[in-house]
Design a protein around this motif. Structure first.
Motif, PDB file in Angstrom:
ATOM      1  N   LEU A 185      34.390  39.021  48.630  1.00 37.89           N
ATOM      2  CA  LEU A 185      34.673  38.562  49.992  1.00 37.89           C
ATOM      3  C   LEU A 185      36.037  37.871  50.087  1.00 37.89           C
ATOM      4  N   LEU A 186      36.288  36.936  49.181  1.00 43.22           N
ATOM      5  CA  LEU A 186      37.510  36.132  49.305  1.00 43.22           C
ATOM      6  C   LEU A 186      38.765  36.964  49.072  1.00 43.22           C
ATOM      7  N   SER A 187      38.710  37.907  48.113  1.00 39.83           N
ATOM      8  CA  SER A 187      39.899  38.727  47.895  1.00 39.83           C
ATOM      9  C   SER A 187      40.126  39.659  49.085  1.00 39.83           C
ATOM     10  N   ARG A 188      39.037  40.173  49.672  1.00 33.97           N
ATOM     11  CA  ARG A 188      39.188  41.021  50.863  1.00 33.97           C
ATOM     12  C   ARG A 188      39.817  40.256  52.026  1.00 33.97           C
ATOM     13  N   MET A 189      39.524  38.959  52.109  1.00 38.28           N
ATOM     14  CA  MET A 189      40.045  38.168  53.225  1.00 38.28           C
ATOM     15  C   MET A 189      41.446  37.613  52.945  1.00 38.28           C
ATOM     16  N   GLY A 190      42.022  37.971  51.794  1.00 40.34           N
ATOM     17  CA  GLY A 190      43.417  37.597  51.541  1.00 40.34           C
ATOM     18  C   GLY A 190      43.618  36.354  50.707  1.00 40.34           C
ATOM     19  N   ALA A 191      42.538  35.798  50.134  1.00 38.71           N
ATOM     20  CA  ALA A 191      42.690  34.603  49.291  1.00 38.71           C
ATOM     21  C   ALA A 191      43.145  35.016  47.890  1.00 38.71           C
ATOM     22  N   ASN A 192      43.775  34.069  47.177  1.00 41.16           N
ATOM     23  CA  ASN A 192      44.088  34.285  45.754  1.00 41.16           C
ATOM     24  C   ASN A 192      42.913  33.742  44.964  1.00 41.16           C
ATOM     25  N   VAL A 193      42.181  34.634  44.304  1.00 40.86           N
ATOM     26  CA  VAL A 193      40.985  34.194  43.592  1.00 40.86           C
ATOM     27  C   VAL A 193      41.302  34.038  42.106  1.00 40.86           C
ATOM     28  N   ARG A 194      40.928  32.876  41.556  1.00 47.46           N
ATOM     29  CA  ARG A 194      41.065  32.646  40.113  1.00 47.46           C
ATOM     30  C   ARG A 194      39.672  32.499  39.518  1.00 47.46           C
ATOM     31  N   LEU A 195      39.464  33.123  38.373  1.00 47.64           N
ATOM     32  CA  LEU A 195      38.198  32.986  37.658  1.00 47.64           C
ATOM     33  C   LEU A 195      38.468  32.181  36.403  1.00 47.64           C
ATOM     34  N   LEU A 202      33.782  35.154  31.121  1.00 50.22           N
ATOM     35  CA  LEU A 202      34.695  35.813  32.071  1.00 50.22           C
ATOM     36  C   LEU A 202      34.478  37.328  32.076  1.00 50.22           C
ATOM     37  N   PRO A 203      34.671  37.985  33.219  1.00 56.24           N
ATOM     38  CA  PRO A 203      34.598  39.446  33.241  1.00 56.24           C
ATOM     39  C   PRO A 203      35.815  40.039  32.540  1.00 56.24           C
ATOM     40  N   THR A 204      35.827  41.363  32.358  1.00 55.64           N
ATOM     41  CA  THR A 204      36.994  41.959  31.723  1.00 55.64           C
ATOM     42  C   THR A 204      38.150  41.985  32.719  1.00 55.64           C
ATOM     43  N   ASP A 205      39.361  41.919  32.181  1.00 54.40           N
ATOM     44  CA  ASP A 205      40.561  41.908  33.023  1.00 54.40           C
ATOM     45  C   ASP A 205      40.592  43.202  33.838  1.00 54.40           C
ATOM     46  N   GLY A 206      40.838  43.099  35.136  1.00 49.59           N
ATOM     47  CA  GLY A 206      40.936  44.289  35.970  1.00 49.59           C
ATOM     48  C   GLY A 206      39.628  44.669  36.648  1.00 49.59           C
ATOM     49  N   GLN A 207      38.508  44.068  36.225  1.00 51.37           N
ATOM     50  CA  GLN A 207      37.212  44.381  36.855  1.00 51.37           C
ATOM     51  C   GLN A 207      37.193  43.920  38.315  1.00 51.37           C
ATOM     52  N   PHE A 208      37.848  42.794  38.558  1.00 52.42           N
ATOM     53  CA  PHE A 208      37.916  42.241  39.913  1.00 52.42           C
ATOM     54  C   PHE A 208      39.365  41.980  40.291  1.00 52.42           C
ATOM     55  N   ASP A 209      39.578  41.858  41.599  1.00 55.39           N
ATOM     56  CA  ASP A 209      40.894  41.506  42.108  1.00 55.39           C
ATOM     57  C   ASP A 209      41.057  39.983  41.998  1.00 55.39           C
ATOM     58  N   ALA A 210      41.242  39.494  40.763  1.00 53.56           N
ATOM     59  CA  ALA A 210      41.302  38.045  40.530  1.00 53.56           C
ATOM     60  C   ALA A 210      42.040  37.782  39.222  1.00 53.56           C
ATOM     61  N   ALA A 211      42.642  36.587  39.128  1.00 55.71           N
ATOM     62  CA  ALA A 211      43.342  36.202  37.895  1.00 55.71           C
ATOM     63  C   ALA A 211      42.379  35.442  36.986  1.00 55.71           C
ATOM     64  N   LEU A 212      42.464  35.678  35.679  1.00 59.37           N
ATOM     65  CA  LEU A 212      41.546  35.042  34.730  1.00 59.37           C
ATOM     66  C   LEU A 212      42.224  33.881  33.998  1.00 59.37           C
ATOM     67  N   PHE A 213      41.482  32.796  33.829  1.00 54.03           N
ATOM     68  CA  PHE A 213      41.986  31.616  33.108  1.00 54.03           C
ATOM     69  C   PHE A 213      40.919  31.103  32.155  1.00 54.03           C
ATOM     70  N   ASP A 214      41.263  30.922  30.872  1.00 53.16           N
ATOM     71  CA  ASP A 214      40.261  30.278  30.016  1.00 53.16           C
ATOM     72  C   ASP A 214      40.588  28.800  29.789  1.00 53.16           C
ATOM     73  N   SER A 215      41.625  28.322  30.478  1.00 52.39           N
ATOM     74  CA  SER A 215      41.885  26.876  30.481  1.00 52.39           C
ATOM     75  C   SER A 215      41.536  26.344  31.868  1.00 52.39           C
ATOM     76  N   MET A 216      40.631  25.378  31.889  1.00 48.77           N
ATOM     77  CA  MET A 216      40.185  24.784  33.159  1.00 48.77           C
ATOM     78  C   MET A 216      41.365  24.095  33.865  1.00 48.77           C
ATOM     79  N   ASP A 217      42.169  23.357  33.094  1.00 43.59           N
ATOM     80  CA  ASP A 217      43.282  22.618  33.697  1.00 43.59           C
ATOM     81  C   ASP A 217      44.272  23.561  34.378  1.00 43.59           C
TER      82      ASP A 217
END
Ligand code: NCD
Length: 317
Positions: A185-195, A202-217
Motif C-alpha cells: 500500500l505505502l509504496s503504491r501511494m508514493g512513500a519511501n518504504v524501508r524494511l 528481512l525479505p530478499t532484496d528486490g522482493q518488494f519495492d523497499a530499501a533493506l536495512f539491517d542496522s536499526m539506527d
C-alpha cells in the motif's frame, strides 16, 4: 468533493483479499470514506441503519483481539446482523475441509464473510467458492489488508499524505502479513518504504519495492513514521527467534534511538505489543509520539468503510 460524490464511489474488486490488485484510486476511496466514519465514531450515538438487514459472519481460525472486535463493532454500527464463528467448536475438528465449511456458511446467505486463517493465500484460493463478499482479516504471512488501510489512515491524518514520506517498518518483516500489506500500500501511494531488521527477518532484496536495512539506527534515521512489529514465533518454520534481551539491544525502539528519526515522527504498532522487546514501554506510552491506540480507533472506521463501500454494488441493484 461532496458527500454525495463520496457516497457513490466504488472500488474495482468484489472481494478484499489483499492490497495486491488495488490501485491508488481504490485506496483513496476507502481512506476518504473511513475518515467520515472516524468522525462519526466520536459521536455519542455511533450506529446507523445503513446496512440494516444485511449479515456479516466473522470466521476466525486464529486468535484475535483488535481485528475481531473491530470487525464486529463495524458491522453493528452499520446495523448489520453479525455472527462470530469459533473455529475450535466447528466441524473442522470433525474432519470437514475448509472449503466445505466456507460453502456451508455461504449457503446461509451472509452478505459478507470475514476470514482469518493461518494459511497464506487461503482467502484468494477460496474466493470462487462463495457468493458473498470475502474479506481477508489476515492469511498466514501473506496479507492483512484492513490493517494496512487503518495504518495508512493513521499516517495520512498525521503526515498529511504519503508522497515522499519515509516509513520505516521494523522487526520481523519476513513473518508479518501486516508488513506485506503495508509495503504494497505505502509504496503504491508514493512513500519511501524501508524494511529494518536482522537479516533473518528481512525479505530478499528486490522482493518488494523497499530499501533493506539491517542496522536499526540507519533504518530509522530521518524517518517520518516508525512502525514496530512483534517477533512472530508462531509463524516461523526454520528461523530461530533471537534472545529477547539481545533483540531489544539491537532492534528495540527506545527513546534514545527514536531521536534519530524526524522530530515529528510518529510511532506505530499493529499490536499485540511485546513491551521491552521490540518497543520500550516509555515509547509505547508516549502520547506525543505513539499513535498505537489511534490505530485501533482507525481500525473500526476502516472496517466500517470496507463494509459500506464493498456492499455498494449490492445495494445499488
Ligand atoms: C497482527 C496480525 O494478526 O497479523 N495483529 C493484528 O491484526 N493487529 C500482528 C501480529 O500478530 O503481530
Amino acid at each position: 468533493m461532496s458527500l454525495d460524490d463520496l457516497n457513490s464511489r466504488t472500488v474495482s474488486r468484489k472481494h478484499l483479499l489483499g492490497i495486491e490488485g488495488f490501485g491508488k484510486q481504490d485506496i483513496t476511496t476507502l481512506l476518504d470514506v473511513a475518515d467520515t466514519y472516524a468522525a462519526s465514531n466520536e459521536q455519542l450515538r455511533k450506529s446507523t441503519d445503513l446496512l440494516k438487514g444485511m449479515t456479516q459472519v466473522n470466521l476466525f481460525f486464529e486468535n484475535s483481539t483488535r481485528t475481531l472486535i473491530s470487525f464486529e463493532l463495524a458491522g453493528k454500527r452499520h446495523g448489520m446482523d453479525v455472527v462470530n464463528f469459533n473455529a475450535t467448536s466447528s466441524s473442522l475438528a470433525k474432519g470437514e475441509t475448509l472449503s466445505d465449511t466456507l460453502e456451508t456458511v455461504d449457503a446461509m446467505q451472509p452478505d459478507v464473510l470475514v476470514v482469518r486463517h493461518g494459511k497464506s493465500g487461503i482467502t484468494t484460493a477460496l474466493a470462487d467458492h462463495v457468493n458473498c463478499i470475502l474479506v481477508n482479516a489476515g492469511d498466514g504471512t501473506n496479507e492483512h489488508p484492513t490493517q494496512a488501510l487503518l495504518d495508512a489512515l493513521t499516517i495520512r491524518r498525521h503526515l498529511g499524505g504519503f508522497e515522499g514520506k519515509t516509513i520505516a517498518i521494523c522487526g520481523d518483516i519476513l513473518h508479518s502479513r501486516v508488513a506485506g500489506s503495508n509495503i504494497r500500500l505505502l509504496s503504491r501511494m508514493g512513500a519511501n518504504v524501508r524494511l529494518v531488521g536482522p537479516k533473518d527477518f528481512l525479505p530478499t532484496d528486490g522482493q518488494f519495492d523497499a530499501a533493506l536495512f539491517d542496522s536499526m539506527d540507519e533504518g530509522i534515521k530521518d524517518a517520518d513514521a516508525v512502525m514496530m512489529l512483534r517477533i512472530q514465533k508462531e509463524r516461523m518454520d526454520t528461523t530461530t527467534a533471537p534472545s529477547e534481551d539481545d533483540y531489544h539491544t539491537h532492534y528495540g525502539l527506545t527513546k534514545e534511538r527514536l531521536k534519530l528519526a524526524n522530530d515529528h515522527a510518529i510511532v506505530m504498532h499493529p499490536g499485540p505489543m511485546n513491551r521491552g522487546v521490540e518497543i520500550a514501554s516509555d515509547v509505547a506510552d508516549d502520547k506525543n509520539r505513539s499513535v498505537i491506540l489511534e490505530q485501533v480507533a482507525m481500525g473500526v472506521a476502516v472496517r466500517m468503510a470496507v463494509l459500506d463501500v464493498f456492499t455498494r454494488p449490492l445495494r445499488n441493484t
